[in-house]
Design an enzyme around this catalytic site. Structure first.
Site, PDB file in Angstrom:
ATOM      1  N   LYS A  69      -5.175   3.094   7.990  1.00 29.25           N
ATOM      2  CA  LYS A  69      -4.251   3.918   7.208  1.00 29.25           C
ATOM      3  C   LYS A  69      -2.911   4.182   7.882  1.00 29.25           C
ATOM      4  CE  LYS A  69      -4.700   5.646   3.786  1.00 29.25           C
ATOM      5  NZ  LYS A  69      -5.385   6.841   3.287  1.00 29.25           N
TER       6      LYS A  69
ATOM      7  N   SER B 170      -4.814   8.081   9.891  1.00 31.11           N
ATOM      8  CA  SER B 170      -5.998   8.809   9.465  1.00 31.11           C
ATOM      9  C   SER B 170      -6.959   8.903  10.645  1.00 31.11           C
ATOM     10  CB  SER B 170      -6.665   8.063   8.310  1.00 31.11           C
ATOM     11  OG  SER B 170      -8.053   8.340   8.274  1.00 31.11           O
TER      12      SER B 170
ATOM     13  N   HIS C 180       8.827   6.245 -18.222  1.00 24.00           N
ATOM     14  CA  HIS C 180       7.374   6.503 -18.348  1.00 24.00           C
ATOM     15  C   HIS C 180       6.600   5.809 -17.215  1.00 24.00           C
ATOM     16  CE1 HIS C 180       8.311   7.671 -22.589  1.00 24.00           C
ATOM     17  NE2 HIS C 180       9.153   6.656 -22.466  1.00 24.00           N
TER      18      HIS C 180
ATOM     19  N   GLU D  83       5.309  13.465   1.478  1.00 22.80           N
ATOM     20  CA  GLU D  83       4.257  14.282   0.857  1.00 22.80           C
ATOM     21  C   GLU D  83       4.463  15.761   1.161  1.00 22.80           C
ATOM     22  OE1 GLU D  83       0.115  11.960   0.636  1.00 22.80           O
ATOM     23  OE2 GLU D  83       1.002  11.926   2.623  1.00 22.80           O
TER      24      GLU D  83
END
Ligand code: ARG
Length: 459
Positions: free
Chosen positions: A285, A279, A158, A292
């Site tokens: 970043k 970024s 979980h 992804e």
């Protein structure tokens, strides 16, 4: 330039330009050309052997096809939508090159069995390539597990801290998934590797062909048993897309974990700069774009599977033009999966595990609560009762903002008089993983053996 159609005999009107463009598949099926030519070479040899064409004609055809292959290889071949597909392009070029002998190549053959053969030859190649790429990925994965084989991390259920496990054990879970993926592709290969050629349009042919000989030349271990099935079956392509989809599920799950682990919240891993991007506005970043995109591309591959299932689901036998829609789904899946596997293997080699952070995470969150319950079980407390006792201890710790290991023996004894000084040994994460010796468990001895077995398998 409009071309005379090889099938134009019964037509009074020229094909509309709109229709030519709408029905053409040449802009994507041209990548089948080496397979189309390979199939035609075998077909031609069989025709000559069966005396359906002369030796001289066969010589001319073979030389012509080889010359055409060279032209396409070298980008010197002109493709035009009015010739529909790769099959008609090559046949037309052959006739232009060698004259009437070229018109004999399509004897006892239809584009229906031809395209089915081409796609199977193509997929046979690509499936083997993908199997090889999966193996490489497994090697990278096992390499990472080997480099950090002593690291204990929190195992999750979980997405909540559950029990300590070896990081290598966690990574080897993906090794097992990829192993099954490889098996699935080997299985798929069996059903891809069947020769449809010789089924002609749908009913077979009255001309004395020799399908076994063609199968031998093209190295197909078996030939299709039913001509109607042979030209209308795309199961092998659906199966391939399903296998790719399952593979992408696995890579997407691993990606999700890598993304989480590289976040400041986890900080378990550092993905090499060369495999991340920045970024355009936030200077600080560093983003895990590779995993992804892999996660995103899973959606794309599932889409291709669903699209082919939907194309096929209501088609009456035998061939229908709808089936031309199989190719872009297949080609894009092959390209996507091959690219994903390649970049993934490289990226795994550039991942560092942050031992300090992982170690710290293992110390917090009552990961050894089950071990404490098992400790009581070994002292003859029924498991349910032990579970309740440890639950109360955890509650006590939560109220005080401390961990199990922060409690004194006296404090622990208040919950159960069975608890002795040796309990502290029991609730160390190291001891916890050591104790998990059931087959397939995370005990270091078992994991090292699994690692060794994996390395041997990948040799
Ligand atoms: N381009 C077609 C396909 O990809 C080849 C077979 C066409 N056959 C036909 N009878 N129109 O499926």
């Amino acid at each position: 330039m409009a071309q005379k159609k090889p099938w134009g005999g019964r037509f009074r009107q020229k094909t509309s330009k709109l229709v030519e463009e709408f029905t053409a598949s040449i802009h994507f099926d041209r990548r089948l050309y080496p397979y189309d030519i390979e199939g035609s070479l075998a077909h031609c040899r069989m025709l000559a052997r069966q005396k359906l064409i002369t030796k001289d004609e066969s010589r001319l055809i073979i030389d012509g096809l080889r010359a055409i292959k060279k032209e396409i290889d070298q980008d010197q071949f002109i493709f035009t939508p009015s010739l529909e597909d790769i099959h008609m392009h090559i046949e037309k070029a052959l006739v232009d090159k060698i004259g009437p002998a070229g018109e004999k190549l399509h004897t006892a053959r239809s584009r229906n069995d031809q395209v089915a053969t081409d796609v199977r030859l193509y997929l046979r190649d690509k499936v083997q390539e993908i199997i090889g790429l999966i193996k490489k990925l497994q090697q990278s994965l096992v390499g990472l597990a080997r480099r950090y084989s002593d690291v204990i991390m929190p195992g999750y259920t979980h997405l909540q801290r559950a029990q300590p496990v070896l990081l290598a054990h966690h990574l080897l879970a993906y090794y097992e998934m990829l192993k099954r993926d490889r098996e699935r592709f080997f299985e798929c290969l069996k059903r891809v590797n069947v020769l449809p050629l010789g089924s002609a349009a749908l009913a077979g042919t009255g001309l004395p062909i020799d399908r076994r000989y063609v199968a031998k030349l093209l190295d197909f271990p078996s030939i299709s048993a039913n001509s109607i099935d042979a030209v209308s079956d795309r199961d092998f392509a659906m199966e391939f897309l399903a296998d790719c989809s399952i593979l992408m599920v696995h890579l997407s799950r691993l990606s999700e974990e890598l993304i989480l682990w590289s976040s400041s919240e986890f900080s378990f891993i550092e993905i090499g700069d060369a495999f991340c991007t920045g970024s355009s506005i936030m200077p600080q970043k560093k983003n895990p774009d590779v995993p992804e995109l892999v996660r995103g591309k899973a959606g794309r591959v599932f889409g291709h599977l669903l699209s082919l299932l939907t194309v096929m689901k209501a088609l009456p036998l035998a061939y229908n033009r709808d089936m031309q829609e199989d190719k872009e789904a297949l080609f894009d899946t092959v390209d996507t999966v091959a690219r994903v596997l390649t970049v993934y293997s490289a990226m795994l080699g550039q991942i560092e595990i942050r031992r300090d952070k992982v170690n710290k995470a293992v110390q917090k969150g009552f990961l050894t609560a089950t071990d404490l319950a098992d400790y009581l079980v070994l002292r003859e407390v029924p498991f349910r009762e032990a579970h309740a006792i440890v639950g109360r201890i955890v509650r006590y710790c939560l109220d005080r903002g401390c961990e199990l290991t922060d409690l004194s023996l006296d404090e622990l004894k208040k919950f159960s008089d069975r608890i002795e000084a040796d309990v502290f040994e029991y609730i160390r994460p190291e001891k916890s993983v050591e104790s998990r010796v059931s087959t397939g468990g995370t005990a270091p001895g078992l994991v090292l053996a699994a690692l060794k077995a994996a390395e041997k398998e990948l040799k």
